[in-house]
Design an enzyme around this catalytic site. Structure first.
Site, mmCIF file in Angstrom:
data_model
loop_
_atom_site.group_PDB
_atom_site.id
_atom_site.type_symbol
_atom_site.label_atom_id
_atom_site.label_comp_id
_atom_site.label_asym_id
_atom_site.label_seq_id
_atom_site.Cartn_x
_atom_site.Cartn_y
_atom_site.Cartn_z
ATOM 1 N N GLU A 290 0.858 -1.185 0.000
ATOM 2 C CA GLU A 290 0.000 0.000 0.000
ATOM 3 C C GLU A 290 0.891 1.231 0.000
ATOM 4 O OE1 GLU A 290 -3.086 0.292 2.921
ATOM 5 O OE2 GLU A 290 -4.004 -1.598 2.300
ATOM 6 N N HIS B 238 -5.169 0.254 -2.240
ATOM 7 C CA HIS B 238 -5.549 -1.111 -1.896
ATOM 8 C C HIS B 238 -5.064 -1.977 -3.060
ATOM 9 C CE1 HIS B 238 -9.127 -0.148 1.037
ATOM 10 N NE2 HIS B 238 -7.952 0.211 1.521
ATOM 11 N N HIS C 127 -4.469 6.572 -0.037
ATOM 12 C CA HIS C 127 -3.693 5.340 0.053
ATOM 13 C C HIS C 127 -4.226 4.361 -0.978
ATOM 14 C CE1 HIS C 127 -7.055 3.976 2.641
ATOM 15 N NE2 HIS C 127 -6.625 2.738 2.443
ATOM 16 N N ASP D 263 -9.398 1.437 8.124
ATOM 17 C CA ASP D 263 -9.322 2.798 7.578
ATOM 18 C C ASP D 263 -10.271 3.721 8.331
ATOM 19 O OD1 ASP D 263 -7.526 1.933 5.611
ATOM 20 O OD2 ASP D 263 -9.091 1.671 4.094
#
Length: 189
Positions: free
Chosen positions: A80, A136, A134, A147
């Site tokens: 990530e 995935h 971010h 999250d």
């Protein structure tokens, strides 16, 4: 307002990105046969994820910000990636790539000292935090329970890039307390 998120017709040399905006005519498409059931499991796990309020103003970002978020996500795969977005008047204008201190394909964390340094640099530019992003690498572009639980900036937009399909897919959310809801976004030149 129809979605301006579909940037498949851009002049960028980055891969096209499918839109997850609820008004868009380009729904997210997953090619793996089990993707829908996996997506449903993740949606159930991330209880509270809902549709954006149609009256809400879309989260604006520049084309350069869009390209940099996608580029960073692809470069850090299979782990990530994470970063901060700053700007003025709620518009994302600057990308601050952050180190994922966990170096993990399923989680991220940022170094508090690096965050403080970036906040100082933002202030020197006359900008403030407007978003957090971010990726995935193998999951859909919706907030995981982690999250949501570790959200410390409810005023910021949360952008998630999914690399689970052949093309990156960007989701944008507002996270308030234990709830996340889709937040429309717009990419401007």
């Amino acid at each position: 307002m129809h979605c301006t998120n579909s940037v498949n017709n851009t002049q960028s040399n980055l891969p096209s990105v499918e839109c997850r905006h609820h008004l868009c005519q380009n729904p997210v498409r997953f090619t793996e046969s089990n993707r829908l059931s996996r997506l449903k499991r993740v949606e159930v796990a991330a209880a509270g994820v809902g549709r954006a309020n149609l009256i809400e103003t879309p989260f604006p970002m520049t084309r350069a910000v869009w390209d940099e978020i996608i580029r960073d996500s692809l470069e850090k795969k299979p782990n990530e990636t994470c970063g901060l977005l700053s700007g003025r008047n709620g518009s994302a204008q600057t990308v601050w790539r952050m180190e994922n201190t966990l170096k993990s394909p399923v989680a991220f964390a940022m170094d508090p000292k690096q965050i403080q340094q970036v906040f100082h640099k933002m202030a020197l530019r006359g900008e403030h935090l407007v978003g957090i992003y971010h990726s995935h690498p193998t999951a859909p572009p919706i907030p995981s329970p982690e999250d949501i639980a570790f959200c410390h900036y409810p005023e910021a937009a949360y952008l998630i890039v999914s690399l689970a399909s052949s093309q990156p897919v960007l989701g944008c959310f507002r996270i308030e307390g234990s709830f996340a809801r889709e937040y429309p976004y717009i990419v401007r030149n």
